[in-house]
Design an enzyme around this catalytic site. Structure first.
Site, PDB file in Angstrom:
ATOM      1  CB  SER A  15      37.777  64.752  59.145  1.00 44.08           C
ATOM      2  OG  SER A  15      38.793  64.035  58.490  1.00 44.08           O
ATOM      3  CG  LEU A  17      44.543  69.938  57.998  1.00 41.76           C
ATOM      4  CD1 LEU A  17      44.899  70.992  56.948  1.00 41.76           C
ATOM      5  CD2 LEU A  17      45.818  69.440  58.680  1.00 41.76           C
ATOM      6  CG  ASP A  36      32.374  67.999  59.070  1.00 36.94           C
ATOM      7  OD1 ASP A  36      31.903  67.321  58.131  1.00 36.94           O
ATOM      8  OD2 ASP A  36      33.587  68.172  59.239  1.00 36.94           O
ATOM      9  CB  VAL A  55      30.591  75.147  54.250  1.00 35.57           C
ATOM     10  CG1 VAL A  55      31.142  74.649  55.563  1.00 35.57           C
ATOM     11  CG2 VAL A  55      31.215  74.399  53.069  1.00 35.57           C
ATOM     12  CB  CYS A  81      39.216  73.044  58.560  1.00 34.70           C
ATOM     13  SG  CYS A  81      40.503  73.796  59.552  1.00 34.70           S
ATOM     14  CB  SER A 144      45.992  74.290  49.294  1.00 37.98           C
ATOM     15  OG  SER A 144      46.920  73.411  48.674  1.00 37.98           O
ATOM     16  CE1 TYR A 157      41.787  71.380  47.615  1.00 37.46           C
ATOM     17  CE2 TYR A 157      44.090  71.565  46.979  1.00 37.46           C
ATOM     18  CZ  TYR A 157      43.118  71.449  47.962  1.00 37.46           C
ATOM     19  OH  TYR A 157      43.484  71.410  49.282  1.00 37.46           O
ATOM     20  CE  LYS A 161      41.601  74.320  49.698  1.00 37.37           C
ATOM     21  NZ  LYS A 161      40.906  74.503  50.984  1.00 37.37           N
ATOM     22  CB  THR A 192      44.367  64.909  57.009  1.00 36.18           C
ATOM     23  OG1 THR A 192      44.179  65.040  55.595  1.00 36.18           O
ATOM     24  CG2 THR A 192      45.185  66.063  57.552  1.00 36.18           C
TER      25      THR A 192
HETATM   26  N1  LIG Z   1      45.598  67.321  53.972  1.00 33.76           N
HETATM   27  C1  LIG Z   1      46.353  68.090  53.240  1.00 33.76           C
HETATM   28  O1  LIG Z   1      47.453  67.714  52.843  1.00 33.76           O
HETATM   29  C2  LIG Z   1      45.904  69.465  52.889  1.00 33.76           C
HETATM   30  C3  LIG Z   1      44.633  69.933  53.146  1.00 33.76           C
HETATM   31  N2  LIG Z   1      44.310  71.227  52.796  1.00 33.76           N
HETATM   32  C4  LIG Z   1      42.989  71.771  53.083  1.00 33.76           C
HETATM   33  O2  LIG Z   1      42.751  71.687  54.460  1.00 33.76           O
HETATM   34  C5  LIG Z   1      41.363  71.528  54.720  1.00 33.76           C
HETATM   35  C6  LIG Z   1      41.158  70.309  55.601  1.00 33.76           C
HETATM   36  O3  LIG Z   1      41.650  69.181  54.926  1.00 33.76           O
HETATM   37  P1  LIG Z   1      41.803  67.755  55.626  1.00 33.76           P
HETATM   38  O4  LIG Z   1      41.619  67.906  57.072  1.00 33.76           O
HETATM   39  O5  LIG Z   1      43.021  67.158  55.091  1.00 33.76           O
HETATM   40  O6  LIG Z   1      40.565  66.998  54.967  1.00 33.76           O
HETATM   41  P2  LIG Z   1      39.527  65.944  55.573  1.00 33.76           P
HETATM   42  O7  LIG Z   1      38.898  65.327  54.391  1.00 33.76           O
HETATM   43  O8  LIG Z   1      40.178  65.095  56.601  1.00 33.76           O
HETATM   44  O9  LIG Z   1      38.463  66.884  56.323  1.00 33.76           O
HETATM   45  C7  LIG Z   1      37.624  67.751  55.627  1.00 33.76           C
HETATM   46  C8  LIG Z   1      36.345  67.918  56.442  1.00 33.76           C
HETATM   47  O10 LIG Z   1      35.514  68.842  55.721  1.00 33.76           O
HETATM   48  C9  LIG Z   1      34.174  68.359  55.762  1.00 33.76           C
HETATM   49  N3  LIG Z   1      33.435  68.883  54.616  1.00 33.76           N
HETATM   50  C10 LIG Z   1      33.706  68.671  53.298  1.00 33.76           C
HETATM   51  N4  LIG Z   1      32.786  69.287  52.547  1.00 33.76           N
HETATM   52  C11 LIG Z   1      31.927  69.916  53.399  1.00 33.76           C
HETATM   53  C12 LIG Z   1      30.763  70.705  53.216  1.00 33.76           C
HETATM   54  N5  LIG Z   1      30.286  70.982  51.998  1.00 33.76           N
HETATM   55  N6  LIG Z   1      30.148  71.204  54.309  1.00 33.76           N
HETATM   56  C13 LIG Z   1      30.597  70.916  55.553  1.00 33.76           C
HETATM   57  N7  LIG Z   1      31.677  70.155  55.788  1.00 33.76           N
HETATM   58  C14 LIG Z   1      32.336  69.661  54.720  1.00 33.76           C
HETATM   59  C15 LIG Z   1      34.332  66.839  55.701  1.00 33.76           C
HETATM   60  O11 LIG Z   1      33.148  66.187  56.162  1.00 33.76           O
HETATM   61  C16 LIG Z   1      35.535  66.616  56.587  1.00 33.76           C
HETATM   62  O12 LIG Z   1      35.155  66.418  57.941  1.00 33.76           O
HETATM   63  C17 LIG Z   1      40.687  71.429  53.352  1.00 33.76           C
HETATM   64  O13 LIG Z   1      40.189  72.692  53.017  1.00 33.76           O
HETATM   65  C18 LIG Z   1      41.844  71.044  52.435  1.00 33.76           C
HETATM   66  O14 LIG Z   1      41.617  71.478  51.127  1.00 33.76           O
HETATM   67  C19 LIG Z   1      45.193  72.066  52.217  1.00 33.76           C
HETATM   68  C20 LIG Z   1      46.450  71.640  51.945  1.00 33.76           C
HETATM   69  C21 LIG Z   1      46.904  70.309  52.232  1.00 33.76           C
HETATM   70  C1  LIG Z   2      48.600  67.072  49.045  1.00 28.79           C
HETATM   71  C2  LIG Z   2      47.524  67.526  48.081  1.00 28.79           C
HETATM   72  C3  LIG Z   2      47.945  68.886  47.486  1.00 28.79           C
HETATM   73  C4  LIG Z   2      47.758  70.014  48.399  1.00 28.79           C
HETATM   74  C5  LIG Z   2      46.378  70.025  48.957  1.00 28.79           C
HETATM   75  O1  LIG Z   2      45.849  71.080  49.204  1.00 28.79           O
HETATM   76  C6  LIG Z   2      45.725  68.810  49.222  1.00 28.79           C
HETATM   77  C7  LIG Z   2      46.256  67.631  48.899  1.00 28.79           C
HETATM   78  C8  LIG Z   2      45.611  66.392  49.357  1.00 28.79           C
HETATM   79  C9  LIG Z   2      45.391  65.459  48.205  1.00 28.79           C
HETATM   80  C10 LIG Z   2      46.711  65.219  47.418  1.00 28.79           C
HETATM   81  C11 LIG Z   2      47.267  66.547  46.923  1.00 28.79           C
HETATM   82  C12 LIG Z   2      48.467  66.388  45.958  1.00 28.79           C
HETATM   83  O2  LIG Z   2      49.644  66.043  46.579  1.00 28.79           O
HETATM   84  C13 LIG Z   2      48.227  65.357  44.848  1.00 28.79           C
HETATM   85  C14 LIG Z   2      47.682  64.049  45.404  1.00 28.79           C
HETATM   86  C15 LIG Z   2      48.744  63.284  46.188  1.00 28.79           C
HETATM   87  C16 LIG Z   2      46.435  64.348  46.215  1.00 28.79           C
HETATM   88  C17 LIG Z   2      45.797  63.006  46.451  1.00 28.79           C
HETATM   89  C18 LIG Z   2      46.021  62.293  45.088  1.00 28.79           C
HETATM   90  C19 LIG Z   2      47.061  63.154  44.333  1.00 28.79           C
HETATM   91  O3  LIG Z   2      46.379  63.924  43.382  1.00 28.79           O
HETATM   92  C20 LIG Z   2      48.087  62.290  43.641  1.00 28.79           C
HETATM   93  O4  LIG Z   2      48.249  61.156  43.958  1.00 28.79           O
HETATM   94  C21 LIG Z   2      48.918  62.867  42.629  1.00 28.79           C
HETATM   95  O5  LIG Z   2      49.807  62.267  42.176  1.00 28.79           O
END
Ligand SMILES: NC(=O)C1=CN([C@@H]2O[C@H](COP(=O)(O)OP(=O)(O)OC[C@H]3O[C@@H](n4cnc5c(N)ncnc54)[C@H](O)[C@@H]3O)[C@@H](O)[C@H]2O)C=CC1
Ligand SMILES: C[C@]12CCC(=O)C=C1CC[C@@H]1[C@@H]2[C@@H](O)C[C@@]2(C)[C@H]1CC[C@]2(O)C(=O)C=O
Length: 251
Positions: A15, A17, A36, A55, A81, A144, A157, A161, A192
């Protein structure tokens, strides 16, 4: 390190990133293994090996690393990721945040990342160096901006991070003398599935808080930085923000 024909392990690659990294690295000639806990239809792309594991689990991740080495060959790159981002105030409407909820976030985001990278590094250290510098492998973690500016409801969280960011340098120091580089990307707000479902009311102010460009990050932009980290042999022990200049406020 040139990625052509290299084996790249990507956690969370089903999924968001991680998924964008899978697409990018496959398109640029790498052999990709996805680890995953949720595996998409395995027939979808025959160029990618999907392996189901959590993980946080030492034994199953070790077994998956063995399987990847057996099926694809020498593991040279590991991109962490996998992660979760549940919110919860320290004391909310229902009382104090359950300790198990706090622990689970640390377990997946911090301990899970360390679990995967230690086992990937073990494989890398057993390989012959690829060049005159002695390069054996590259590890990339995902933190993050919450590592530096955690918002309301993000104590767990942000702590998880922050831990990922803080362990980057000591792990780079542990592994550098044996040819493995370690860097961490700290993304801002990316489009995402983790963000999907949020309505405009939440997304608009997040976009406005970005300095430039005023939009959420695209997953491919994360993948491009991961690819650059692999390619640039002098980048090590660093935490790199990828956030359009955003500085998160309290909410
Ligand atoms: N989307 C965003 O705005 C941001 C995301 N991040 C970080 O980036 C990374 C990727 O996030 P996204 O792609 O947005 O999330 P996502 O929810 O789209 O993908 C996360 C993936 O991790 C897998 N996963 C979760 N727990 C697991 C486990 N225990 N074992 C194996 N796989 C597991 C899920 O099945 C999923 O495929 C995360 O670490 C998130 O915290 C950091 C900053 C911002
Ligand atoms: C964008 C955030 C913060 C950075 C990160 O590592 C992951 C994220 C994905 C979920 C987001 C995070 C933050 O912006 C706060 C919100 C938007 C969160 C989903 C719900 C959230 O807590 C909210 O709606 C806050 O007002």
């Amino acid at each position: 390190m040139n990625i052509t024909d290299k084996v790249v392990v990507i956690t969370g690659g089903a999924s968001g990133l991680g998924g964008a990294c899978v697409d990018w690295f496959v398109r640029h000639g790498a052999k990709v293994a996805v680890l995953d806990r949720r595996i998409p239809d395995p027939t979808a792309d025959p160029q990618i090996v999907y392996l189901e594991a959590d993980v946080t689990q030492a034994d199953s991740v070790a077994a998956v690393m063995d399987k990847i080495a057996e099926q694809l060959g020498e593991i040279r790159v590991c991109i962490n990721c996998a992660g979760i981002a549940p919110a919860g105030k320290t004391v909310g409407r229902d009382g104090a945040l359950a300790l198990d909820k706090f622990r689970q976030v640390i377990d997946v985001n911090l301990i899970g990342s360390f679990n995967v990278l230690r086992l990937a590094a073990e494989k890398m250290l057993a390989l012959e160096p690829l060049d005159a510098d002695g390069a054996r492998g590259v590890i990339i973690n995902t933190a993050s901006v919450a590592a530096f500016e955690g918002q309301i409801g993000q104590a767990a969280y942000a702590a998880s991070k922050g831990g990922v960011a803080a362990m980057t340098l000591p792990i780079a120091r542990d592994l550098g003398p044996r040819g493995v580089r370690v860097n961490t990307i700290a993304p801002g707000v990316f489009e995402t599935p983790m963000m999907a479902g949020l309505n405009e009311e939440f997304v608009k102010p997040l976009e406005q808080a970005v300095q430039f460009p005023k939009r959420l990050g695209r997953a491919e932009e994360f993948a491009k930085l991961a690819a650059h980290i692999v390619d640039n042999d002098y980048l090590n022990g660093e935490v790199i923000r990828l956030d359009g200049g955003i500085r998160m406020g309290p909410r």
